[in-house]
Design a protein around this motif. Structure first.
Motif, PDB file in Angstrom:
ATOM      1  N   THR A 170       7.560   8.100   6.450  1.00 22.13           N
ATOM      2  CA  THR A 170       6.398   7.540   7.707  1.00 22.13           C
ATOM      3  C   THR A 170       5.908   6.483   7.117  1.00 22.13           C
ATOM      4  O   THR A 170       6.141   5.731   8.427  1.00 22.13           O
ATOM      5  CB  THR A 170       5.864   8.824   8.399  1.00 22.13           C
ATOM      6  OG1 THR A 170       6.969  10.170   8.365  1.00 22.13           O
ATOM      7  CG2 THR A 170       5.611   7.793   9.680  1.00 22.13           C
ATOM      8  N   SER A 171       4.999   6.566   5.959  1.00 23.65           N
ATOM      9  CA  SER A 171       4.406   5.106   6.087  1.00 23.65           C
ATOM     10  C   SER A 171       5.071   4.446   5.776  1.00 23.65           C
ATOM     11  O   SER A 171       5.236   3.121   5.959  1.00 23.65           O
ATOM     12  CB  SER A 171       3.451   5.684   4.478  1.00 23.65           C
ATOM     13  OG  SER A 171       2.611   6.560   5.255  1.00 23.65           O
TER      14      SER A 171
ATOM     15  N   GLU B 196      11.655  11.135  13.293  1.00 26.70           N
ATOM     16  CA  GLU B 196      11.238  12.254  12.314  1.00 26.70           C
ATOM     17  C   GLU B 196      11.494  13.397  11.713  1.00 26.70           C
ATOM     18  O   GLU B 196      11.951  14.185  13.006  1.00 26.70           O
ATOM     19  CB  GLU B 196       9.514  12.263  12.590  1.00 26.70           C
ATOM     20  CG  GLU B 196       8.952  11.088  12.121  1.00 26.70           C
ATOM     21  CD  GLU B 196       7.801  11.097  11.909  1.00 26.70           C
ATOM     22  OE1 GLU B 196       7.225  11.090  10.991  1.00 26.70           O
ATOM     23  OE2 GLU B 196       6.720  10.719  13.026  1.00 26.70           O
TER      24      GLU B 196
ATOM     25  N   THR C  24       0.630  -1.243  -0.123  1.00 28.66           N
ATOM     26  CA  THR C  24       0.348   0.150   0.153  1.00 28.66           C
ATOM     27  C   THR C  24       0.803   1.327  -0.199  1.00 28.66           C
ATOM     28  O   THR C  24       0.417   2.309  -0.162  1.00 28.66           O
ATOM     29  CB  THR C  24      -0.544  -0.034   1.124  1.00 28.66           C
ATOM     30  OG1 THR C  24       0.054   0.243   2.309  1.00 28.66           O
ATOM     31  CG2 THR C  24      -1.953  -0.654   1.211  1.00 28.66           C
ATOM     32  N   VAL C  25       2.327   1.210  -0.056  1.00 28.37           N
ATOM     33  CA  VAL C  25       2.812   2.142  -0.047  1.00 28.37           C
ATOM     34  C   VAL C  25       3.718   2.332  -1.819  1.00 28.37           C
ATOM     35  O   VAL C  25       4.297   1.013  -1.512  1.00 28.37           O
ATOM     36  CB  VAL C  25       4.615   2.420   0.881  1.00 28.37           C
ATOM     37  CG1 VAL C  25       5.082   3.547   0.615  1.00 28.37           C
ATOM     38  CG2 VAL C  25       3.833   2.442   2.434  1.00 28.37           C
TER      39      VAL C  25
ATOM     40  N   PRO D 160       7.731  16.678   1.430  1.00 31.15           N
ATOM     41  CA  PRO D 160       6.472  16.095   2.713  1.00 31.15           C
ATOM     42  C   PRO D 160       5.257  15.046   1.895  1.00 31.15           C
ATOM     43  O   PRO D 160       5.053  15.482   0.453  1.00 31.15           O
ATOM     44  CB  PRO D 160       5.416  17.011   2.780  1.00 31.15           C
ATOM     45  CG  PRO D 160       6.457  18.382   2.306  1.00 31.15           C
ATOM     46  CD  PRO D 160       7.319  17.919   1.334  1.00 31.15           C
TER      47      PRO D 160
ATOM     48  N   ASN E  76      12.397  16.307   4.782  1.00 24.04           N
ATOM     49  CA  ASN E  76      12.878  16.677   3.985  1.00 24.04           C
ATOM     50  C   ASN E  76      13.570  17.988   3.106  1.00 24.04           C
ATOM     51  O   ASN E  76      13.555  18.168   1.467  1.00 24.04           O
ATOM     52  CB  ASN E  76      11.855  17.944   3.505  1.00 24.04           C
ATOM     53  CG  ASN E  76      10.106  17.784   4.332  1.00 24.04           C
ATOM     54  OD1 ASN E  76       9.544  17.703   5.545  1.00 24.04           O
ATOM     55  ND2 ASN E  76      10.146  16.185   3.801  1.00 24.04           N
TER      56      ASN E  76
HETATM   57  N1  ATP Z   1       3.996   6.511  -1.588  1.00 28.80           N
HETATM   58  C1  ATP Z   1       2.415   6.840  -0.867  1.00 28.80           C
HETATM   59  N2  ATP Z   1       2.049   5.278  -1.081  1.00 28.80           N
HETATM   60  C2  ATP Z   1       0.515   5.793  -0.385  1.00 28.80           C
HETATM   61  N3  ATP Z   1       0.495   6.017   0.401  1.00 28.80           N
HETATM   62  C3  ATP Z   1       0.922   7.561   0.556  1.00 28.80           C
HETATM   63  C4  ATP Z   1       2.589   8.215  -0.262  1.00 28.80           C
HETATM   64  N4  ATP Z   1       2.663   8.394   0.683  1.00 28.80           N
HETATM   65  C5  ATP Z   1       1.696   9.019   1.030  1.00 28.80           C
HETATM   66  N5  ATP Z   1       0.598   8.527   0.635  1.00 28.80           N
HETATM   67  C6  ATP Z   1      -0.789   9.055   2.296  1.00 28.80           C
HETATM   68  O1  ATP Z   1      -0.103  10.080   2.435  1.00 28.80           O
HETATM   69  C7  ATP Z   1      -0.306  10.812   3.745  1.00 28.80           C
HETATM   70  C8  ATP Z   1       1.210  11.013   4.385  1.00 28.80           C
HETATM   71  O2  ATP Z   1       2.044  10.136   4.457  1.00 28.80           O
HETATM   72  P1  ATP Z   1       3.240   9.737   5.292  1.00 28.80           P
HETATM   73  O3  ATP Z   1       2.894  10.429   6.520  1.00 28.80           O
HETATM   74  O4  ATP Z   1       4.379   8.644   4.911  1.00 28.80           O
HETATM   75  O5  ATP Z   1       4.516  11.199   4.821  1.00 28.80           O
HETATM   76  P2  ATP Z   1       6.076  11.536   4.183  1.00 28.80           P
HETATM   77  O6  ATP Z   1       6.962  11.745   3.532  1.00 28.80           O
HETATM   78  O7  ATP Z   1       6.256  10.574   5.888  1.00 28.80           O
HETATM   79  O8  ATP Z   1       5.378  13.266   4.988  1.00 28.80           O
HETATM   80  P3  ATP Z   1       6.411  14.509   5.533  1.00 28.80           P
HETATM   81  O9  ATP Z   1       7.380  14.493   5.486  1.00 28.80           O
HETATM   82  O10 ATP Z   1       5.423  15.596   5.623  1.00 28.80           O
HETATM   83  O11 ATP Z   1       6.396  13.507   7.276  1.00 28.80           O
HETATM   84  C9  ATP Z   1      -0.093   9.478   4.702  1.00 28.80           C
HETATM   85  O12 ATP Z   1      -2.090   9.023   4.516  1.00 28.80           O
HETATM   86  C10 ATP Z   1      -0.344   8.036   3.007  1.00 28.80           C
HETATM   87  O13 ATP Z   1      -1.701   6.772   3.137  1.00 28.80           O
END
Ligand code: ATP
Length: 625
Positions: A316-317, A359, A267-268, A311, A424
């Protein structure tokens, strides 16, 4: 005891021999009541001392009711002595049996085994018909607090239950109460005892207690087997959950575990090759033989990853998904408010195998300034402002670079952990922080490609059973009432819509999080395809923090680099443009920063960043949200 002389104060002077004689003398039918019959002086003294004024009361009964109460009173006293004495005898027998015929094990309240035994008891004993229970409300996401633990184990073993998700009336969970309970396990009787006499503070208030388990026989093997079964049961229940710890409060370094549904890796969305290589790398590291292999080669058994990118791109996911996939407990820290010494203790307190997520490491305000190692940069007004800003952040966070590095590599730091940092703006990180050995792999998370736009669309609109199957192979628990309730949209139609949708989303311009947000607002596939173009136009004019903003910024930086490189003699060692100030202009935003050169310090071999040139770059049409 054997003489009948009681231990209790009430019976301290009681003479059983006399009492028996009295009972014998007063057994009904042994003779008519003689009003004037006098009590034996010894008995009179005994009864008077036990019941002050007994002689007078007896006389009154004789006079008014023609009843000698001596017999009744003596029998009551005799019965009390027998009951009390037999209790003490039973206690002594129990203690003897316990010592010589039972095996037992005690589990302190702070041990995770305590929670695992409670869970087993809840499901196998308490929920199956205990009459004495401890009840607790579960949280809306299925978490339930038990002692100092939080767990959703009970609800996760059941099918979907709307009551579990109702914030106003959370479901009630049942746990073993304080005291003793008997149960059968593998054909043997076991005794479970929960006590809280040595438990204080929040644990006591939450009803937690030390557990003692006993079973008949001098061999403790059945107890060990039982504990193993409890562990297995807990593990099975957690298959689709991950255990997350955050920073603890008060005396705790890390919070109590919080269980979250784990996220399936599929799912990622990210580049398939990158994802595969990341998973392979981690499985290699976590292989049971790796620890020894690292040790034999004198390499510290640690692995570090930097997930970077704009971002909302899944950093994180991915971390959550990896922790779930590899069954690692996750320890997360966002950095602020932790002092160096606390950080070092937190790292030392990590279990031997776990994942730690730092994070947004770039916003933790970690600087060299606090170590007195100010990098030599061109002195401009903007540099000064940025330094003071960073110093403020550092003062707030309390972490220094040396403190962080010490926590990573210090002698007390656990081996076997997986460190993941997300950022980021990786270019702002000190090189010492991300050097190989600390960060072994840097993984880029980017905006959506055509392929991932299609995948996100399909995932959002696939029936819930398909989504669940992808995750755990189980059948669907619930079907959401709104998602994909359009008539006539079958699998084939949905595939075609996904392709059309992906064509309308420009590649590399929006983040998965932005796309996901859009699809959450448009829960019908046809509607989503119809609306996506208008939405894209809106997003592309988006401001700071969006993928588009980050993309333009990167492009501007690259163009500055390529334009200035020839002028800056030795291009070797040229670092990156560090943005220090952002000003609103007429056509968009003007970013001011410094072009850096990286120099190796001959003395300690560490790299030093040296600002060599002030630069400014423009981002057209950028507007802040
Ligand atoms: N590559 C991806 N595949 C699936 N879902 C994603 C993906 N990127 C983001 N999402 C969705 O977007 C939301 C935020 O994702 P996430 O927190 O993992 O992003 P991040 O890169 O860690 O952001 P930040 O840099 O702001 O911390 C989550 O709900 C996630 O389900």
């Amino acid at each position: 005891m054997g003489t009948g002389k009681s231990k209790g104060t009430m019976f301290g002077n009681f003479d059983l021999g006399n009492a028996l004689r009295l009972v014998g003398n007063t057994i009904p039918g042994s003779g008519p009541v003689n009003q004037n019959k006098m009590l034996d002086p010894t008995n009179q003294i005994i009864l008077d001392s036990m019941i002050p004024g007994f002689t007078i009361i007896r006389q009154l009964f004789m006079n008014y009711f023609r009843l000698d109460i001596t017999s009744i009173v003596t029998k009551i006293i005799f019965a009390a002595v027998v009951i009390h004495g037999s209790g003490a005898i039973w206690e002594a027998i129990k203690q003897f049996m316990f010592k010589y015929c039972f095996s037992s094990v005690s589990i302190p309240v702070s041990d995770r085994l305590n929670r695992e035994v409670l869970l087993w008891m809840s499901t196998h004993v308490v929920e199956k018909g205990s009459r004495h229970l401890a009840a607790q409300s579960s949280k809306s996401d299925g978490e339930c607090s038990s002692g100092s633990y939080r767990f959703s184990s009970l609800s996760r073993l059941r099918r979907y239950n709307p009551a579990d998700f109702d914030e106003r009336t959370p479901a009630v969970k049942y746990l073993p109460t304080l005291g003793t309970q008997w149960f059968w396990h593998r054909g043997r009787p076991f005794m479970f005892t929960k006590t809280n006499s040595s438990v204080y503070g929040a644990d006591r208030a939450n009803g937690a207690g030390e557990i003692t388990l006993s079973c008949l026989g001098r061999n403790p093997e059945p107890l060990k087997r039982f504990l193993q079964d409890c562990k297995e049961f807990d593990k099975k229940g957690k298959e689709f959950l991950i255990t997350v710890h955050t920073r603890g409060d008060y005396s705790q370094l890390w919070s109590e575990p919080i269980l979250k549904p784990s996220r399936a890796l599929n799912t990622v969305d990210m580049d398939d090759d990158v994802k595969k290589s990341l998973i392979d790398d981690l499985s290699d590291y976590l292989h049971p033989s790796s620890r020894q292999a690292y040790g034999r080669r004198g390499v510290p058994y640690r692995r570090g990853y930097l997930f970077y990118g704009p971002p909302g791109t899944g950093k994180t996911s991915m971390c959550l998904a990896l922790a779930g996939h590899f069954k690692l407990e996750l320890y997360t820290l966002s950095g602020y408010g932790v002092k160096d010494d606390e950080l070092s203790k937190m790292f030392a307190a990590l279990p031997p195998k776990c994942m730690i997520l730092l994070e947004d490491i770039d916003s933790a305000g970690i600087t060299r300034e606090r170590m007195g190692e100010t990098p030599s940069t061109t002195t401009t007004a903007t540099t000064t402002t940025t330094s003071s800003k960073k110093r403020d952040a550092a003062a707030r966070s309390g972490i220094t670079l040396s403190g962080l590095l010490n926590a990573f590599d210090g002698t007390t730091s656990q081996e076997g952990r997986v460190l993941v940092m997300t950022s980021n703006t990786p270019e702002t990180l000190d090189r010492a922080l991300v050097r190989p050995g600390r960060i072994d792999r840097q993984v880029y998370f980017g905006p959506v490609s055509r392929r991932s736009a299609e995948a996100i669309f399909l995932r959002m609109f696939s029936s819930d059973s398909d989504v669940d199957k992808g995750k755990d192979g189980s059948a669907a628990a619930v079907q959401h009432p709104k998602w994909r309730s359009e008539p006539g949209v079958g699998e084939e139609e949905l595939g075609a819509l996904a392709v059309r949708f992906a064509e309308l989303v420009p590649e590399g311009r929006v983040s998965p999080a932005e796309l996901q947000g859009f699809l959450l607002d448009h829960k019908r596939p046809v509607e989503a395809v119809e609306m996506v173009q208008a939405w894209v136009r809106e997003v592309l004019g988006a401001g700071e923090g969006s993928v588009e903003w980050a993309r333009q910024k990167e492009e501007a930086k690259k163009s500055v680099m390529s334009a200035t490189t020839p002028k800056v003699m030795e291009s070797e060692g040229l670092g990156e443009v560090r943005i220090q100030k952002e000003e609103k202009g007429v056509t968009g935003w003007r970013l001011k920063g410094v072009l850096h050169r990286v120099k190796m310090d001959a003395a300690d071999g560490r790299s030093r960043n040296q600002g060599i040139m002030a630069v400014s770059l423009d981002i057209k049409n950028g507007n802040r949200r």
